[in-house]
Design a protein around this motif. Sequence first.
Motif, PDB file in Angstrom:
ATOM      1  N   ALA A   1       0.532  -1.523  -0.038  1.00 16.74           N
ATOM      2  CA  ALA A   1      -0.091  -0.352   0.060  1.00 16.74           C
ATOM      3  C   ALA A   1       0.799   1.098  -0.053  1.00 16.74           C
ATOM      4  O   ALA A   1       1.021   2.406  -0.795  1.00 16.74           O
ATOM      5  N   LEU A   2       1.596   1.299   1.078  1.00 20.87           N
ATOM      6  CA  LEU A   2       3.044   2.091   0.607  1.00 20.87           C
ATOM      7  C   LEU A   2       3.326   2.967  -0.681  1.00 20.87           C
ATOM      8  O   LEU A   2       3.935   3.367  -0.543  1.00 20.87           O
ATOM      9  N   LEU A   3       3.859   1.815  -1.196  1.00 22.39           N
ATOM     10  CA  LEU A   3       4.322   1.623  -2.896  1.00 22.39           C
ATOM     11  C   LEU A   3       3.226   1.933  -4.136  1.00 22.39           C
ATOM     12  O   LEU A   3       3.988   3.242  -4.456  1.00 22.39           O
ATOM     13  N   PHE A   4       2.304   1.923  -3.337  1.00 21.58           N
ATOM     14  CA  PHE A   4       1.012   2.178  -3.812  1.00 21.58           C
ATOM     15  C   PHE A   4       0.977   3.500  -4.471  1.00 21.58           C
ATOM     16  O   PHE A   4       0.996   4.723  -5.082  1.00 21.58           O
ATOM     17  N   ILE A   5       1.550   4.215  -2.865  1.00 20.26           N
ATOM     18  CA  ILE A   5       0.889   5.633  -2.966  1.00 20.26           C
ATOM     19  C   ILE A   5       1.820   6.529  -3.624  1.00 20.26           C
ATOM     20  O   ILE A   5       2.119   7.216  -4.135  1.00 20.26           O
ATOM     21  N   GLN A   6       3.282   5.723  -3.499  1.00 26.27           N
ATOM     22  CA  GLN A   6       4.850   6.429  -3.841  1.00 26.27           C
ATOM     23  C   GLN A   6       4.268   6.637  -5.557  1.00 26.27           C
ATOM     24  O   GLN A   6       4.328   6.510  -5.653  1.00 26.27           O
ATOM     25  N   SER A   7       3.827   5.637  -6.207  1.00 20.27           N
ATOM     26  CA  SER A   7       3.752   4.853  -7.355  1.00 20.27           C
ATOM     27  C   SER A   7       3.215   5.219  -8.212  1.00 20.27           C
ATOM     28  O   SER A   7       3.387   6.108  -9.352  1.00 20.27           O
ATOM     29  N   GLU A   8       2.151   5.228  -7.699  1.00 19.92           N
ATOM     30  CA  GLU A   8       0.387   6.076  -8.211  1.00 19.92           C
ATOM     31  C   GLU A   8      -0.218   6.955  -7.756  1.00 19.92           C
ATOM     32  O   GLU A   8      -0.938   7.849  -8.574  1.00 19.92           O
ATOM     33  N   TRP A   9      -0.369   6.728  -6.548  1.00 18.43           N
ATOM     34  CA  TRP A   9      -1.758   7.886  -6.042  1.00 18.43           C
ATOM     35  C   TRP A   9      -0.803   9.820  -6.639  1.00 18.43           C
ATOM     36  O   TRP A   9      -1.228  10.083  -7.106  1.00 18.43           O
ATOM     37  N   ALA A  10       0.517   8.938  -5.763  1.00 21.16           N
ATOM     38  CA  ALA A  10       1.312  10.574  -5.719  1.00 21.16           C
ATOM     39  C   ALA A  10       1.047  11.384  -6.628  1.00 21.16           C
ATOM     40  O   ALA A  10       1.181  12.796  -7.043  1.00 21.16           O
ATOM     41  N   PRO A  11       1.809  10.990  -8.257  1.00 18.23           N
ATOM     42  CA  PRO A  11       1.938  11.252  -9.668  1.00 18.23           C
ATOM     43  C   PRO A  11       0.301  11.925 -10.105  1.00 18.23           C
ATOM     44  O   PRO A  11       0.807  12.309 -10.794  1.00 18.23           O
ATOM     45  N   LEU A  12      -0.588  11.631  -9.595  1.00 20.05           N
ATOM     46  CA  LEU A  12      -1.915  11.617  -9.795  1.00 20.05           C
ATOM     47  C   LEU A  12      -2.415  12.964  -9.251  1.00 20.05           C
ATOM     48  O   LEU A  12      -3.151  13.822  -9.984  1.00 20.05           O
ATOM     49  N   PHE A  13      -2.721  12.593  -7.434  1.00 16.91           N
ATOM     50  CA  PHE A  13      -3.248  13.876  -6.731  1.00 16.91           C
ATOM     51  C   PHE A  13      -2.306  14.759  -6.406  1.00 16.91           C
ATOM     52  O   PHE A  13      -1.970  14.367  -5.287  1.00 16.91           O
ATOM     53  N   LYS A  14      -2.001  15.354  -7.243  1.00 19.82           N
ATOM     54  CA  LYS A  14      -0.725  16.533  -6.936  1.00 19.82           C
ATOM     55  C   LYS A  14      -1.385  17.547  -6.250  1.00 19.82           C
ATOM     56  O   LYS A  14      -0.468  17.948  -5.077  1.00 19.82           O
ATOM     57  N   GLU A  15      -2.725  18.018  -6.470  1.00 20.12           N
ATOM     58  CA  GLU A  15      -3.108  19.785  -5.632  1.00 20.12           C
ATOM     59  C   GLU A  15      -3.648  19.017  -4.854  1.00 20.12           C
ATOM     60  O   GLU A  15      -4.139  17.958  -4.437  1.00 20.12           O
ATOM     61  N   LYS A  16      -4.160  19.928  -3.701  1.00 22.92           N
ATOM     62  CA  LYS A  16      -4.757  20.147  -2.638  1.00 22.92           C
ATOM     63  C   LYS A  16      -6.508  19.527  -3.070  1.00 22.92           C
ATOM     64  O   LYS A  16      -6.799  18.479  -2.222  1.00 22.92           O
ATOM     65  N   GLU A  17      -7.378  19.775  -4.047  1.00 27.54           N
ATOM     66  CA  GLU A  17      -8.143  19.444  -4.374  1.00 27.54           C
ATOM     67  C   GLU A  17      -8.250  18.258  -5.029  1.00 27.54           C
ATOM     68  O   GLU A  17      -9.242  17.498  -4.577  1.00 27.54           O
ATOM     69  N   GLU A  18      -7.597  18.067  -5.633  1.00 24.40           N
ATOM     70  CA  GLU A  18      -7.288  16.461  -6.257  1.00 24.40           C
ATOM     71  C   GLU A  18      -7.221  15.979  -5.276  1.00 24.40           C
ATOM     72  O   GLU A  18      -7.753  15.009  -5.473  1.00 24.40           O
ATOM     73  N   THR A  19      -6.461  16.342  -4.399  1.00 25.19           N
ATOM     74  CA  THR A  19      -6.232  14.849  -3.094  1.00 25.19           C
ATOM     75  C   THR A  19      -7.525  14.649  -2.209  1.00 25.19           C
ATOM     76  O   THR A  19      -8.075  14.029  -1.306  1.00 25.19           O
ATOM     77  N   GLU A  20      -7.857  15.973  -2.097  1.00 23.49           N
ATOM     78  CA  GLU A  20      -9.744  15.627  -1.254  1.00 23.49           C
ATOM     79  C   GLU A  20     -11.128  15.551  -2.319  1.00 23.49           C
ATOM     80  O   GLU A  20     -11.593  14.685  -2.303  1.00 23.49           O
ATOM     81  N   SER A  21     -10.157  15.229  -3.772  1.00 19.61           N
ATOM     82  CA  SER A  21     -11.421  14.356  -3.979  1.00 19.61           C
ATOM     83  C   SER A  21     -11.349  12.895  -4.207  1.00 19.61           C
ATOM     84  O   SER A  21     -11.811  12.194  -4.285  1.00 19.61           O
ATOM     85  N   GLY A  22      -9.901  12.858  -3.949  1.00 19.98           N
ATOM     86  CA  GLY A  22      -9.918  11.593  -4.236  1.00 19.98           C
ATOM     87  C   GLY A  22      -9.910  10.625  -2.799  1.00 19.98           C
ATOM     88  O   GLY A  22     -10.675   9.723  -2.772  1.00 19.98           O
TER      89      GLY A  22
END
Length: 335
Positions: free
Chosen positions: A233-254
């Motif tokens: 799960a932690l690797l997934f955050i680094q490799s797939e989540w972080a590159p997609l959800f870059k801004e605060k608003e995008e992270t909030e939507s996620g």
Amino acid sequence: MQDQMNNRLVVEQKKITERLSSSYKNGRIGHAYMFDGERGTGKEAVALFFAKLLLCASPENFVPCETCHSCRRVTSSNHPNVTLIRPDGQDIRKEQMSNLVYSMTKKGYESGRKIYIITRADRMNVAAANTLLKFLEEPEGDVTAILLTDSYQSILPTIQSRCQRLSFLPPSREMMISELVEKGITPSMAATVTMVTANLDEAFRLAGDDQFAHMRKTVLKLVEASDRHVHEALLFIQSEWAPLFKEKEETESGLDLLLYAYRDVVASKAGLQSTATFPDQQELVRGLSMKMTYSQLSANMEAILQSKKQLHGNMNRTLLMEQLVLSMQEGLLVV
């Protein structure tokens, strides 16, 4: 196109507009209102309707005429007596509130009531909220505030108590899903976007947005990864989540989509018949509902809500998500 959408939203909120028209008719205009409701329920459109009514040269049956010079200027955002405040970046800052108070207290360019509309009022930082609070406590002259929020509980109680609250109800979600499916949207995507917004036009736009589809897929992959080993799960955050959800608003939507996924699991576990956010993920949802206890599900949802609160601080967003993953793995909140 935008005017047509705003007019439709005003019509959909008939009870709210009738209440505002009645206040105008009886000469009981409040100095502060709080419009709260889900995203897409027409809060800003109704706020502009009310601003037009308060400034209209020739209202008809206690609704704005839409054709006088004043109404046209409100529509085109050019009326000097109407000020619209939006977040500067992610937040509404103290300087914005200070400038607003200054403009509201000095002599206006025109006679008549002054109106200020604050969108996403829940995004005011502490300094901005306190500056506004002082002005709400001692309003000067004919001034009306309209605060718009889809997160009423995030507004300071002292500000809540000084505003007349009008709650905007969303249209039937089932009706929206049906209309989207008629327009060619898949039932599963229609179910997801109608949880994100109550605005049919925005829902249709999101349903056809490749970026949103990618976000939806990534959130579901995080749910699956979180059910496995923590390192995965932690690797997934680094490799797939972080590159997609870059801004605060995008992270909030996620985070919102993640919360809705666990709501689906809770509904499945409880045997509820409500429309799922992710109806195409029934196998995943049923599997988690059999594996997880109610206390674990509750802890996960609380952890997500806590992350949403922390998001608008200065915390690193990747670290925030890593802490969330650890919290969900342990069934404990990371404070």
